[in-house]
Design a protein around this motif. Sequence first.
Motif, PDB file in Angstrom:
ATOM      1  N   MET A  57     -58.694  -3.733  66.694  1.00  0.00           N
ATOM      2  CA  MET A  57     -59.557  -5.121  67.172  1.00  0.00           C
ATOM      3  C   MET A  57     -60.240  -5.986  66.325  1.00  0.00           C
ATOM      4  O   MET A  57     -60.170  -6.470  66.441  1.00  0.00           O
ATOM      5  CB  MET A  57     -59.969  -5.178  68.471  1.00  0.00           C
ATOM      6  CG  MET A  57     -59.724  -6.631  69.489  1.00  0.00           C
ATOM      7  SD  MET A  57     -58.161  -6.875  69.608  1.00  0.00           S
ATOM      8  CE  MET A  57     -58.184  -9.059  69.160  1.00  0.00           C
ATOM      9  N   GLU A  58     -61.510  -4.573  66.106  1.00  0.00           N
ATOM     10  CA  GLU A  58     -62.641  -5.019  65.696  1.00  0.00           C
ATOM     11  C   GLU A  58     -62.042  -5.673  64.442  1.00  0.00           C
ATOM     12  O   GLU A  58     -62.839  -6.437  62.975  1.00  0.00           O
ATOM     13  CB  GLU A  58     -64.249  -3.993  65.188  1.00  0.00           C
ATOM     14  CG  GLU A  58     -64.891  -3.772  66.476  1.00  0.00           C
ATOM     15  CD  GLU A  58     -63.630  -3.459  67.725  1.00  0.00           C
ATOM     16  OE1 GLU A  58     -62.450  -2.743  67.358  1.00  0.00           O
ATOM     17  OE2 GLU A  58     -64.552  -3.680  68.948  1.00  0.00           O
ATOM     18  N   LYS A  59     -60.931  -4.154  63.359  1.00  0.00           N
ATOM     19  CA  LYS A  59     -60.685  -5.236  62.123  1.00  0.00           C
ATOM     20  C   LYS A  59     -59.705  -6.375  61.961  1.00  0.00           C
ATOM     21  O   LYS A  59     -60.144  -7.358  61.731  1.00  0.00           O
ATOM     22  CB  LYS A  59     -59.635  -3.724  61.735  1.00  0.00           C
ATOM     23  CG  LYS A  59     -59.260  -4.274  60.573  1.00  0.00           C
ATOM     24  CD  LYS A  59     -57.796  -2.514  59.761  1.00  0.00           C
ATOM     25  CE  LYS A  59     -57.717  -2.087  58.383  1.00  0.00           C
ATOM     26  NZ  LYS A  59     -57.112  -4.192  58.038  1.00  0.00           N
ATOM     27  N   LEU A  60     -58.941  -6.655  63.022  1.00  0.00           N
ATOM     28  CA  LEU A  60     -58.491  -8.331  62.711  1.00  0.00           C
ATOM     29  C   LEU A  60     -59.593  -9.288  63.147  1.00  0.00           C
ATOM     30  O   LEU A  60     -59.890  -9.826  62.650  1.00  0.00           O
ATOM     31  CB  LEU A  60     -57.796  -8.186  64.313  1.00  0.00           C
ATOM     32  CG  LEU A  60     -57.290  -9.023  64.698  1.00  0.00           C
ATOM     33  CD1 LEU A  60     -56.056  -9.921  63.233  1.00  0.00           C
ATOM     34  CD2 LEU A  60     -55.810  -9.109  65.457  1.00  0.00           C
ATOM     35  N   GLN A  61     -61.045  -8.882  63.991  1.00  0.00           N
ATOM     36  CA  GLN A  61     -61.781  -9.821  64.245  1.00  0.00           C
ATOM     37  C   GLN A  61     -62.659 -10.225  62.261  1.00  0.00           C
ATOM     38  O   GLN A  61     -62.901 -11.450  61.648  1.00  0.00           O
ATOM     39  CB  GLN A  61     -62.497  -9.449  64.811  1.00  0.00           C
ATOM     40  CG  GLN A  61     -61.861  -9.908  66.580  1.00  0.00           C
ATOM     41  CD  GLN A  61     -62.810  -9.124  68.181  1.00  0.00           C
ATOM     42  OE1 GLN A  61     -64.211  -8.243  67.506  1.00  0.00           O
ATOM     43  NE2 GLN A  61     -63.061 -10.411  68.297  1.00  0.00           N
ATOM     44  N   ALA A  62     -62.878  -8.880  62.005  1.00  0.00           N
ATOM     45  CA  ALA A  62     -63.480  -9.067  60.428  1.00  0.00           C
ATOM     46  C   ALA A  62     -62.423  -9.852  59.557  1.00  0.00           C
ATOM     47  O   ALA A  62     -62.851 -10.526  58.876  1.00  0.00           O
ATOM     48  CB  ALA A  62     -63.747  -7.308  60.303  1.00  0.00           C
ATOM     49  N   GLU A  63     -61.234  -9.622  59.802  1.00  0.00           N
ATOM     50  CA  GLU A  63     -60.159  -9.864  58.626  1.00  0.00           C
ATOM     51  C   GLU A  63     -60.220 -11.865  58.657  1.00  0.00           C
ATOM     52  O   GLU A  63     -60.302 -12.707  58.417  1.00  0.00           O
ATOM     53  CB  GLU A  63     -58.523  -9.360  59.166  1.00  0.00           C
ATOM     54  CG  GLU A  63     -58.315  -7.924  58.471  1.00  0.00           C
ATOM     55  CD  GLU A  63     -57.108  -7.885  58.381  1.00  0.00           C
ATOM     56  OE1 GLU A  63     -56.257  -8.189  58.212  1.00  0.00           O
ATOM     57  OE2 GLU A  63     -57.316  -6.149  58.685  1.00  0.00           O
ATOM     58  N   ILE A  64     -59.767 -12.186  59.900  1.00  0.00           N
ATOM     59  CA  ILE A  64     -59.997 -13.100  60.454  1.00  0.00           C
ATOM     60  C   ILE A  64     -61.730 -14.077  60.339  1.00  0.00           C
ATOM     61  O   ILE A  64     -61.226 -14.903  59.334  1.00  0.00           O
ATOM     62  CB  ILE A  64     -60.106 -13.592  62.135  1.00  0.00           C
ATOM     63  CG1 ILE A  64     -58.344 -13.089  63.026  1.00  0.00           C
ATOM     64  CG2 ILE A  64     -60.360 -14.954  62.811  1.00  0.00           C
ATOM     65  CD1 ILE A  64     -58.421 -12.990  63.878  1.00  0.00           C
ATOM     66  N   THR A  65     -62.457 -13.315  60.190  1.00  0.00           N
ATOM     67  CA  THR A  65     -63.902 -14.099  59.760  1.00  0.00           C
ATOM     68  C   THR A  65     -63.789 -14.583  58.680  1.00  0.00           C
ATOM     69  O   THR A  65     -64.751 -15.663  58.239  1.00  0.00           O
ATOM     70  CB  THR A  65     -65.165 -13.110  60.591  1.00  0.00           C
ATOM     71  OG1 THR A  65     -65.248 -13.200  61.365  1.00  0.00           O
ATOM     72  CG2 THR A  65     -66.466 -13.959  60.017  1.00  0.00           C
ATOM     73  N   PHE A  91     -60.650 -14.568  56.852  1.00  0.00           N
ATOM     74  CA  PHE A  91     -60.461 -15.957  56.065  1.00  0.00           C
ATOM     75  C   PHE A  91     -61.217 -17.447  56.376  1.00  0.00           C
ATOM     76  O   PHE A  91     -61.337 -18.054  55.342  1.00  0.00           O
ATOM     77  CB  PHE A  91     -59.338 -16.049  56.501  1.00  0.00           C
ATOM     78  CG  PHE A  91     -57.908 -16.996  56.991  1.00  0.00           C
ATOM     79  CD1 PHE A  91     -57.173 -16.639  56.162  1.00  0.00           C
ATOM     80  CD2 PHE A  91     -58.597 -17.823  57.915  1.00  0.00           C
ATOM     81  CE1 PHE A  91     -56.383 -17.815  55.542  1.00  0.00           C
ATOM     82  CE2 PHE A  91     -57.733 -19.160  57.921  1.00  0.00           C
ATOM     83  CZ  PHE A  91     -56.581 -19.551  56.717  1.00  0.00           C
ATOM     84  N   VAL A  92     -62.008 -17.251  57.210  1.00  0.00           N
ATOM     85  CA  VAL A  92     -62.409 -18.668  58.235  1.00  0.00           C
ATOM     86  C   VAL A  92     -63.319 -18.651  57.359  1.00  0.00           C
ATOM     87  O   VAL A  92     -63.963 -20.217  56.441  1.00  0.00           O
ATOM     88  CB  VAL A  92     -62.980 -18.882  59.706  1.00  0.00           C
ATOM     89  CG1 VAL A  92     -63.839 -20.372  59.655  1.00  0.00           C
ATOM     90  CG2 VAL A  92     -62.112 -18.900  60.481  1.00  0.00           C
ATOM     91  N   THR A  93     -64.342 -18.790  57.005  1.00  0.00           N
ATOM     92  CA  THR A  93     -65.517 -18.156  56.432  1.00  0.00           C
ATOM     93  C   THR A  93     -65.534 -18.721  54.412  1.00  0.00           C
ATOM     94  O   THR A  93     -66.421 -19.132  53.427  1.00  0.00           O
ATOM     95  CB  THR A  93     -66.581 -16.644  55.702  1.00  0.00           C
ATOM     96  OG1 THR A  93     -67.029 -16.553  57.456  1.00  0.00           O
ATOM     97  CG2 THR A  93     -66.900 -16.648  55.327  1.00  0.00           C
ATOM     98  N   LYS A  94     -64.496 -17.800  54.274  1.00  0.00           N
ATOM     99  CA  LYS A  94     -64.071 -18.324  52.203  1.00  0.00           C
ATOM    100  C   LYS A  94     -63.525 -19.591  53.041  1.00  0.00           C
ATOM    101  O   LYS A  94     -63.715 -20.595  51.673  1.00  0.00           O
ATOM    102  CB  LYS A  94     -62.393 -17.631  52.665  1.00  0.00           C
ATOM    103  CG  LYS A  94     -63.100 -16.057  51.612  1.00  0.00           C
ATOM    104  CD  LYS A  94     -61.854 -14.910  51.505  1.00  0.00           C
ATOM    105  CE  LYS A  94     -62.362 -13.359  50.913  1.00  0.00           C
ATOM    106  NZ  LYS A  94     -61.933 -12.516  50.809  1.00  0.00           N
TER     107      LYS A  94
END
Length: 99
Positions: free
Chosen positions: A1-9, A11-14
């Motif tokens: 779950m934390e890995k998915l959250q990090a991937e989404i973050t 994507f969004v930040t970029k």
Amino acid sequence: MEKLQAEITSFVTKRNWRKFHSPKNLAMALTVETAELLEIFQWMTEQESSQPTREVLSHIEEEIGDVMIYLTTLADSLNLNPLDAARRKLRLNEEKYPA
Ligand SMILES: [Mg+2]
């Protein structure tokens, strides 16, 4: 779950989209995506919904992905873990609806 959250973050930040991601906006986006998922099944028979074509199944998978992304992002915006939330709710449901 934390890995998915990090991937989404990441994507969004970029894309500098964080400014749009208030919990209110994310909750609305989640509802839109669940409606897109529901739209696929609209007017299908029970049998058609159980045996979608490969193309329809691919579309369903995409919308489930969208729902998961917004659900995860909404939870993250409020420092909640969706897996913990689901487990907590399941325990409440077990008390409410004994087997
Ligand atoms: Mg979608």
